[in-house]
Design a protein around this motif. Structure first.
Motif, PDB file in Angstrom:
ATOM      1  N   THR B  86      29.297  -7.783  -3.100  1.00 39.42           N
ATOM      2  CA  THR B  86      29.267  -7.130  -4.392  1.00 39.42           C
ATOM      3  C   THR B  86      30.570  -7.473  -5.105  1.00 39.42           C
ATOM      4  N   ASN B  87      30.657  -7.153  -6.354  1.00 38.23           N
ATOM      5  CA  ASN B  87      31.885  -7.418  -7.120  1.00 38.23           C
ATOM      6  C   ASN B  87      33.092  -6.815  -6.431  1.00 38.23           C
ATOM      7  N   ASN B  88      34.220  -7.454  -6.636  1.00 40.35           N
ATOM      8  CA  ASN B  88      35.514  -6.978  -6.117  1.00 40.35           C
ATOM      9  C   ASN B  88      35.725  -7.237  -4.632  1.00 40.35           C
TER      10      ASN B  88
END
Lengths: 257, 257
Positions: B86-88
């Motif tokens: 996922t993002n990050n």
């Protein structure tokens, strides 16, 4: 007349917790000294010299200790290799100052991997791929593979560090060869420790870790004393069929008679 | 009408032996090109970029190859992580240029171990204790452990070098955690390769090594072609119950129809 005429005693978890003292353990060693019962500290850690271990016990924990009262897996490994080797045979050594010092004092030549008859491996925090490759080639060519110990981890303030067993696993995977392991629970360190104590009649192995200390005693037909100040817990031991000879919560519960 | 509409093809032992060509393999690739049957080279080696692998095939072995005809375990690992993350989320990466390049091209952030959600590990000939410790702490803290491949060794002119599987074994021992393995015989590299070939109807997996190439096919319900120019021998395969779909001594024995 004391029940046991010599004590083999683990260190971390038994006599101290890292830098934390265990007061009953200090009293236990005092009582051993007063009763003039011989003892030897037996540790799987190969990275420190006996001088450093003795110094730490004396100064950090107030337990006056001489270097000859400390038997590390490094010393046991040097004793073991000394018993095997013939003239002209040299060792390729992966390890730290404790191991290097033990081989130097035993006057066992340490040299390059491509000429070594033995690959001796302990925890080495400067381990790298080059050393792994050298060990792999030497063992594949027929050098005997000996590991100080197989502990998977080493406690530290930062967390559980990879132990000697982790580095050994890399070599085992690359070579398909299992090493002779020197330290607890294996036999060589026990045999070496009993020799240092001049083969006592009725020795006992003391420690906090069933899987290393107590199994080392059981496998070598020694009586064993498990002290619940470290790794093993009473509820785990209750499930086992091969129990320690004695179990105590701390050393104040233990009398020599 | 050819029996198979796409070929997944191993490299070392199948198309060449290190720097030694296999002439029938070159003819096989020529015939695939003439018949306009799509193919993809699928290799467990994560250390090289597809550009380097293609260049070696083109210049050293006279097999003209584009980088997009090469699918390494490094590319498969980047594809796999891309599907999960996922993002990050960032990755702590242990590996060589092939793996670093794959993650850079996939635009997956690579950073320090103490912030990583994934520990991705391939063969790294600059592996050392520090990297082992970083990986151990990150995985113990909960980062997901992913290995490009589990090959125990890598052939070289000097002998059998320790492979990615050897370094992975050190981390497994220190953490007690088994990684997700991407490369043959595991599923992820096969799934990634079939996606690159736009999900062919009737693909076949081709290689010289039963335990990696052929098992990868069998486990992923692909037909398989074992060519006896490398690791596996007919007498070993004769004893197995799970046989390859086809066995040949060399590619001249193989026709597409």
């Amino acid at each position: 007349m004391p029940k046991y005429d010599a004590y083999l005693i683990d260190l971390d978890g038994t006599i101290y917790h890292g830098s934390q003292p265990i007061p009953a353990a200090k009293r236990f060693i005092n009582r051993l000294n007063q009763a003039e019962i011989p003892y030897l500290f037996v540790t799987n850690n190969s990275t420190k010299t006996p001088e450093t271990v003795a110094d730490n016990l004396t100064k950090q924990h107030g337990i006056p200790t001489r270097p000859d009262q400390v038997y590390t897996s490094a010393l046991a490994t040097a004793d073991y290799v000394k018993g095997l080797r013939t003239n002209n045979q040299s060792v390729y050594l992966i390890g730290e100052v404790g191991l290097k010092d033990a081989f130097a004092k035993a006057e066992i030549p340490v040299g390059p991997a491509d000429q070594a008859s033995y690959v001796v491996m302990g925890l080495d925090r400067e381990f790298n791929y080059q050393k792994l490759q050298e060990a792999t080639f030497a063992i594949s060519r027929g050098a005997k593979f000996i590991a100080t110990n197989a502990d998977t981890n080493l406690p530290s303030e930062k967390g559980m560090l990879p132990g000697a067993g982790s580095l050994v696993a890399a070599v085992v995977t690359a070579t398909g060869v299992e090493p002779t392991i020197i330290a607890k629970p294996e036999a060589p360190i026990m045999e070496g420790a009993l020799a240092r104590l001049n083969q006592p009649q009725k020795p006992i192995m003391v420690g906090d870790n069933y899987n290393t200390d107590i199994l080392a005693g059981i496998k070598n037909n020694l009586d064993t004393l498990l002290v619940y100040t470290g790794v093993s817990k009473p509820e785990e031991i209750a499930k086992l069929s091969d129990k320690p000879s004695h179990e105590i919560n701390n050393f104040d519960e233990w009398s020599f008679d």
